[in-house]
Design a protein around this motif. Sequence first.
Motif: not given
Length: 564
Positions: A277-288, A300-307, A311-320
């Motif tokens: 989920g988002l929590l695990a993904m964000l914590n992982e990014e903070c460690v890198r 996060a989007i790639a790991g949760n495609k089935k959720s 949904f994606e933000n088509k305009i902002n790649r920093n958005g979801f």
Amino acid sequence: SKCDAYLLEKNRVTTHEPEERTYHIFYQIIAAKDKTKYWSKLSGTTNESFRFVGKTTTDTIEGMKDGDHFSNTVRVLEEIGVAGDSLMTLMQAIIIVMQLGNISFSPDSKDDDRSVISSSREFADLCELMCVPEASMEAALTERTMKTRNETYKVPLNPTKALESTEAFAKEIYGRAFLWLVRCINDATAAELNYKSGTMTDFGIIGLLDIFGFESFVRNRFEQLCINYCNEKLQAKFTEDIFRSVQEEYEREGIPLDEITYDDNTDVLDLIEGKTGLLAMLNEECVRPKGTDQAFVQKAIAGNKKSPCLFENKINRNGFGIHHYAGKVMYDAEGFVESNQDTLPTDLSEAALLSSNEILAKHMTNDACTNFKTADAPEKKAPKRAKSNLVAATVWTKYKGQLMSLMTMLKKTQSRYIRCIKPNKAKKPVLMEHVSTIEQLRCAGVVAAVTLSRSAFPNRMENDVVRFKFWQLWDTDKFPSKGTKDMPPQQKLQYDCQAILESALKPLEEINPKTGKPYTIFCVGKTRSYFKMGALEFLESHRSAGLEVHAIQIQKVARAVLAK
């Protein structure tokens, strides 16, 4: 009473929208008549004198000027024992936060990767206020000490990183001052210290949880995701309680429980706090070492495609976007990684220890909300092996832990819910703005709760009312009641209503092709009758259908009396 703090919106200390204000205490101190009492260099300052404060559209809140509010704040603080030196400590800590916003940096002329403090006068004033040597403070703001298991080394900060570090220091001081004040309040109000001179330790509990409320702005940041995550957890508890109350009602009435169907929000919670989920993904990014906001979003989007909730933000790649129980919310992940890293660098922690201000010197690592041990306080564990300062618990991890503790406590209680709805933005009586009111009801989970409670049978009516309103639709010959005179009145009434509704709703009867039996249109309980969608409307529209026979009989008697 005791109070706990869960999530302080520390980002508001350093940034706020132009149409909004930062924390009121900043404006109050600047507007105070005796502000030089707390720091002589506040003389002649205005809101615009401090970058963190800036311009404001008003200096009046709820009919009172900021300066008058400050006098009231001081009076209330004195009532809980914050006066004299402790009041000076608190106010100077807040002023230090404001002054940190005036510190600016520029590249070192000899090395662009290094920075120098360009606001020398403001910096000198800050060091004087903190009572910290300028050399020590300058090093803390422009360098970072890195520790690994085997070595310690210094890393220079460029102007951008130095500014970010300074702002992080300001937010941390404000957060610690807030917790310091919470502890002072609890010292003054806790039953453990104040009831019967503190001789009692065993108390019953009545808890009040002031929830954040679902948030959806034009731009939603890390804090909004944390707040909405909390609301999802509380909504799950709310839904569980509503389901339990409906279940108990159906059991009392003898209604089959398999009729209840509803949607919960476990899919949203799995998206946020699941293993991928988002929590695990964000914590992982903070460690890198070079973790970025955009990398977090894409992973996060790639790991949760089935959720179905992400949904994606088509305009902002920093958005979801997340489809919350209250509706869809678009998040801007810019600053997520930084906001989630809640570790104050060692250099700044050590500089704070040098300060003469008690909050900075003694309370920068105190996470407690009380100065005394409470009954539910966790037992101290053996110290863990020392780690490097490159990895630490994140904001979200701490917040999740707090929420888990909160939910555990809530499950031990009998919860009652109070929803406060603002009928109009103008704050005027007898004025209802329907769109905003409905939106508030949806965000508060009330719409979802009503939907759940009415999921099986949207309409219900007391049995005596059913017999009174629809008796004329009863064909007693084809649908005789099983009730007898020897039965208790309530049981006989239940059988009568069963016969009345079978007769009246016969035209709506449809056969389920899978079972060969009619679909359930209604259920008669011990005291109430429950109706599927459309059944009660059908009854109401046909109420007058059988009245003409009785009307003729009444007319016959009336005419006979008049003829005589």
